[in-house]
Write an enzyme that holds these catalytic residues in place. Structure first.
Site, PDB file in Angstrom:
ATOM      1  CG  HIS A   1      -3.862  -3.316   3.410  1.00  0.00           C
ATOM      2  ND1 HIS A   1      -2.635  -3.003   3.957  1.00  0.00           N
ATOM      3  CD2 HIS A   1      -4.385  -2.150   2.954  1.00  0.00           C
ATOM      4  CE1 HIS A   1      -2.437  -1.699   3.843  1.00  0.00           C
ATOM      5  NE2 HIS A   1      -3.475  -1.161   3.242  1.00  0.00           N
TER       6      HIS A   1
ATOM      7  CB  CYS B   1      -0.976  -0.031   1.168  1.00  0.00           C
ATOM      8  SG  CYS B   1      -2.334   1.153   0.984  1.00  0.00           S
TER       9      CYS B   1
END
Length: 505
Positions: free
Chosen positions: A446, A342
């Site tokens: 994630h 991310c």
């Protein structure tokens, strides 16, 4: 209408999240329809779940885990208000799973607290209507007298939910009896009357040693100590980065698995100043033989087998912090696989554009570390999505197959540069919002290492590069939720609550 138990504490990190998860699983195993709840959470570790309108929303990771422990589908009702710190006393305010604005403390309490309270009350009502028991988690200390008129997660929850209150005190910190006594003395009278008992957590040794103190505190307060919980770590994800080891050369996770040092591999996880979703690293730390070493921006990485840059709540300011620490030179000199998750993915790119969206100053473009041939353009809209991706066999997760599931929470769009689009070695092993070269991977996914196929391929590659055999996995263990349930049940807490409350457990 469900009965509600508020699990409060004398301080932060006394074991509230673990006890709530354990109670949720224990009650579910006893046939109760149970739901976790935390009116207001402050954490940068979040998961994507359905919001009230069915679209994706965010909740703190602890409530996600607690809902799964209760064997119910996680929703934003389990954590209707989430504050995600981003530095300089400012947090992103998330209500019912949706990012509302960025606020400092004064703005929040002046302009948004009433709205947050309304959302919290509505969420609790929905949960209470649909379940037998709601197990609510408090935040920090229930006795913060400076916040008694606006303590949404503790006092307001106790009052609105007509809750019984269990107070936890961590004996490992020292001064447990004084902390418990002081906490009870500082509670408002109406909430003090709701306290049905206390529990001592994280005790090491013979509980009989505590008996004189327990007798004295019960005599002084009239509050029974319902249980003494031994020190144990069931393996639940940490709620925030405070639970991470200190960022120094000895800060490791996964070092107590019995594997000799000569057969270990080390992943250097950069502890960014504004780190978020640090729980992405925990599945790696749980692999026998894998050490996850948390290093500061100035820390050494040359002797690691891999480097991971985790998520960040403020990519721009963390990029500046890393540059000030000279991290870029050490990263370019590193000979091994590099993974960016991310915000870490964004940091590995060639540049960040429209960077003023992420920072308090008006900056248009900042150069990244150039490890991956991508550019990230920031925007004000946050992307939230639960995803299931086909895995492409490519370095540095060569050998991974099948699908990988997880979630995305990010602001910004990342695309290949013109040069990157022309490179033959660039792949997209985890869907279109990922990029890999022969020695680096960036992804917005994630939970990527929660997928066994990706985790095993990555670890296998580290062992192959290290030239040592990978240790065999241990026999199957109970799940973290089951271990948390055993922790509270074996200590007698569940049975004691049955006798002390109307929870029907």
């Amino acid at each position: 209408m469900a009965n509600t138990l508020l699990v409060a504490g004398t301080a932060s990190h006394v074991g509230k999240s673990t006890v709530v998860a354990g109670l949720c699983r224990a009650l579910a195993d006893r046939g109760r329809a149970v739901a976790p709840y935390k009116a207001q959470n402050m954490s940068n570790n979040a998961r994507v779940v359905p919001a009230p309108d069915g679209d994706p929303g965010e909740v703190g990771v602890s409530q996600y885990v607690q809902a799964r422990a209760a064997r119910v589908a996680p929703t934003t009702d389990h954590n209707p208000v989430l504050l995600k710190p981003r530095g300089d006393r400012e947090s992103q305010l998330v209500v019912d799973g949706r990012a509302v604005t960025h606020v400092d403390t004064d703005d929040y309490y002046r302009d948004y607290w009433s709205r947050a309270r309304e959302a919290a009350v509505a969420a609790h009502e929905l949960l209470a209507d649909a379940h037998d028991v709601v197990v609510a988690e408090g935040a920090g200390s229930i006795a913060e007298i400076n916040l008694h008129d606006r303590d949404l997660a503790n006092l307001e929850t106790a009052r609105v939910a007509d809750a019984d209150v269990l107070v936890l005190v961590d004996i490992e910190r020292g001064g447990a009896f004084a902390s418990l006594y002081g906490t009870l003395e500082l509670l408002p009278a109406d909430v003090r009357e709701r306290v049905v008992g206390a529990a001592i957590t994280k005790f090491r040794g013979d509980p009989a040693l505590l008996e004189p103190g327990i007798e004295e505190i019960e005599a002084r307060t009239g509050v029974p100590v319902l249980a003494v919980l031994p020190y144990d770590d069931p393996g639940l994800p940490a709620e925030d980065s405070v639970s991470l080891p200190a960022a120094d050369e000895s800060a490791v996770r996964g070092a107590d698995d019995g594997v000799p040092d000569a057969r270990r591999v080390t992943v250097a996880a950069v502890r960014l100043p504004r780190i978020s979703n640090a729980t992405d690293l925990e599945p790696l730390a749980a692999v026998p033989g894998v050490r996850v070493r948390y290093v500061p921006p100035t820390g050494r990485i040359a002797d690691a087998d891999a480097v991971v840059l985790p998520g960040t709540k403020n990519t721009v300011d963390d990029l500046r912090a890393l540059r000030d620490a000279g991290f870029g030179d050490r990263l370019r000199a590193f000979d091994g696989p590099v993974v960016g998750l991310c915000g870490g993915y964004q940091l590995l790119g060639a540049a960040l554009t429209n960077a003023g969206v992420e920072s308090t100053d008006d900056v248009e473009r900042l150069p990244g570390f150039g490890v991956l041939p991508v550019i990230t353009a920031f925007c004000t809209e946050k992307h939230l999505e639960r995803v299931s991706l086909d895995v492409v066999d490519a370095d540095p997760i060569a050998g991974a197959t099948g699908t990988a599931t997880g979630y995305e929470i990010h602001m910004g769009r990342t695309e290949l540069t013109d040069r990157g689009a022309a490179r033959a070695d660039v792949t997209h092993p985890l869907g279109p919002r990922s990029v890999a070269t022969s020695d680096a991977l960036g992804t917005y996914l994630h939970g990527v290492f929660e997928n066994a196929t990706v985790r095993d391929a990555f670890v296998d590659g580290l062992y192959e590069r290290a030239g040592v055999p990978r240790p065999s996995p241990p026999a199957d263990r109970d799940s973290p939720a089951d271990r948390a349930a055993a922790l509270v049940s074996d200590a007698g807490l569940v049975d004691a609550l049955r006798d002390a409350t109307d929870l029907g457990v």
